[in-house]
Design a protein around this motif. Structure first.
Motif, PDB file in Angstrom:
ATOM      1  N   GLY A   1      38.801  25.664  38.939  1.00 50.51           N
ATOM      2  CA  GLY A   1      38.824  26.469  40.090  1.00 50.51           C
ATOM      3  C   GLY A   1      37.520  26.238  40.894  1.00 50.51           C
ATOM      4  O   GLY A   1      36.520  26.081  40.392  1.00 50.51           O
ATOM      5  N   ASN A   2      37.683  27.058  42.243  1.00 51.33           N
ATOM      6  CA  ASN A   2      36.613  27.305  42.696  1.00 51.33           C
ATOM      7  C   ASN A   2      36.282  28.794  43.221  1.00 51.33           C
ATOM      8  O   ASN A   2      37.122  29.434  43.406  1.00 51.33           O
ATOM      9  N   VAL A   3      35.273  29.199  42.724  1.00 54.47           N
ATOM     10  CA  VAL A   3      34.603  30.825  42.917  1.00 54.47           C
ATOM     11  C   VAL A   3      34.828  30.924  44.413  1.00 54.47           C
ATOM     12  O   VAL A   3      35.290  32.394  44.752  1.00 54.47           O
TER      13      VAL A   3
ATOM     14  N   ILE B   1      26.878  48.934  46.667  1.00 52.55           N
ATOM     15  CA  ILE B   1      27.233  47.446  46.960  1.00 52.55           C
ATOM     16  C   ILE B   1      28.653  47.326  46.868  1.00 52.55           C
ATOM     17  O   ILE B   1      29.323  47.785  45.825  1.00 52.55           O
ATOM     18  N   PHE B   2      29.371  46.643  47.834  1.00 49.67           N
ATOM     19  CA  PHE B   2      30.601  46.462  47.949  1.00 49.67           C
ATOM     20  C   PHE B   2      30.874  45.123  48.521  1.00 49.67           C
ATOM     21  O   PHE B   2      30.122  44.510  48.940  1.00 49.67           O
ATOM     22  N   GLY B   3      31.985  44.630  47.974  1.00 51.68           N
ATOM     23  CA  GLY B   3      32.485  43.048  48.103  1.00 51.68           C
ATOM     24  C   GLY B   3      33.213  42.919  49.512  1.00 51.68           C
ATOM     25  O   GLY B   3      33.690  43.927  50.103  1.00 51.68           O
ATOM     26  N   HIS B   4      32.930  41.797  50.083  1.00 58.92           N
ATOM     27  CA  HIS B   4      33.510  41.548  51.657  1.00 58.92           C
ATOM     28  C   HIS B   4      34.885  41.285  51.364  1.00 58.92           C
ATOM     29  O   HIS B   4      35.249  40.143  51.134  1.00 58.92           O
ATOM     30  N   THR B   5      35.805  42.129  51.585  1.00 55.49           N
ATOM     31  CA  THR B   5      37.226  42.001  51.333  1.00 55.49           C
ATOM     32  C   THR B   5      38.191  42.956  51.700  1.00 55.49           C
ATOM     33  O   THR B   5      37.482  44.299  52.038  1.00 55.49           O
TER      34      THR B   5
ATOM     35  N   LYS C   1      37.701  37.842  46.990  1.00 57.98           N
ATOM     36  CA  LYS C   1      36.065  38.547  47.456  1.00 57.98           C
ATOM     37  C   LYS C   1      35.147  37.291  47.831  1.00 57.98           C
ATOM     38  O   LYS C   1      35.146  36.557  47.066  1.00 57.98           O
ATOM     39  N   ASP C   2      34.503  37.606  48.827  1.00 57.34           N
ATOM     40  CA  ASP C   2      33.633  36.563  49.391  1.00 57.34           C
ATOM     41  C   ASP C   2      32.067  37.209  49.465  1.00 57.34           C
ATOM     42  O   ASP C   2      31.647  37.860  50.487  1.00 57.34           O
TER      43      ASP C   2
END
Length: 108
Positions: A58-60, A10-14, A65-66
């Motif tokens: 703040g906003n996550v 599993i990888f982050g979109h970034t 990373k999204d």
């Protein structure tokens, strides 16, 4: 750690490796707002103080990373073969490139 492997691919979109800088800035903002709230509160009101909510600092969704996605091992092999075909000049170089890519993607 040279033999450690990723249990689930599993990888982050970034394009960033981690969210360390984002988390650091978020914690700085959160602590600064807490300090300001505590400094402006009357001594009698400190017992009734409620800490800030996580989303108030703040906003996550604005971090680097999204989300994350599952990248199946079969797709990884196909992608590594395609990249090796494009960049490798000789069969030996293509095989080494494919092997290197798969190892990099599956390590922690």
């Amino acid at each position: 750690m040279s033999r450690s492997r990723r249990k689930t691919p599993i990888f982050g979109h970034t394009t960033h490796e981690s969210e360390r800088d984002d988390k650091k800035r978020w914690h700085q903002r959160w602590r600064a707002r807490e300090r300001a709230t505590l400094a402006s509160a009357a001594p009698e009101a400190l017992a009734d103080h409620v800490t800030l909510l996580l989303n108030e600092a703040g906003n996550v969704w604005s971090m680097s990373k999204d989300g994350k996605t599952w990248w199946p091992p079969g797709s990884q092999v196909l992608t590594a073969e395609r990249i090796a075909r494009e960049l490798g000049r000789t069969p030996r170089e293509r095989a080494a490139l494919k092997k290197r890519l798969l190892r990099r993607w599956m390590t922690k």
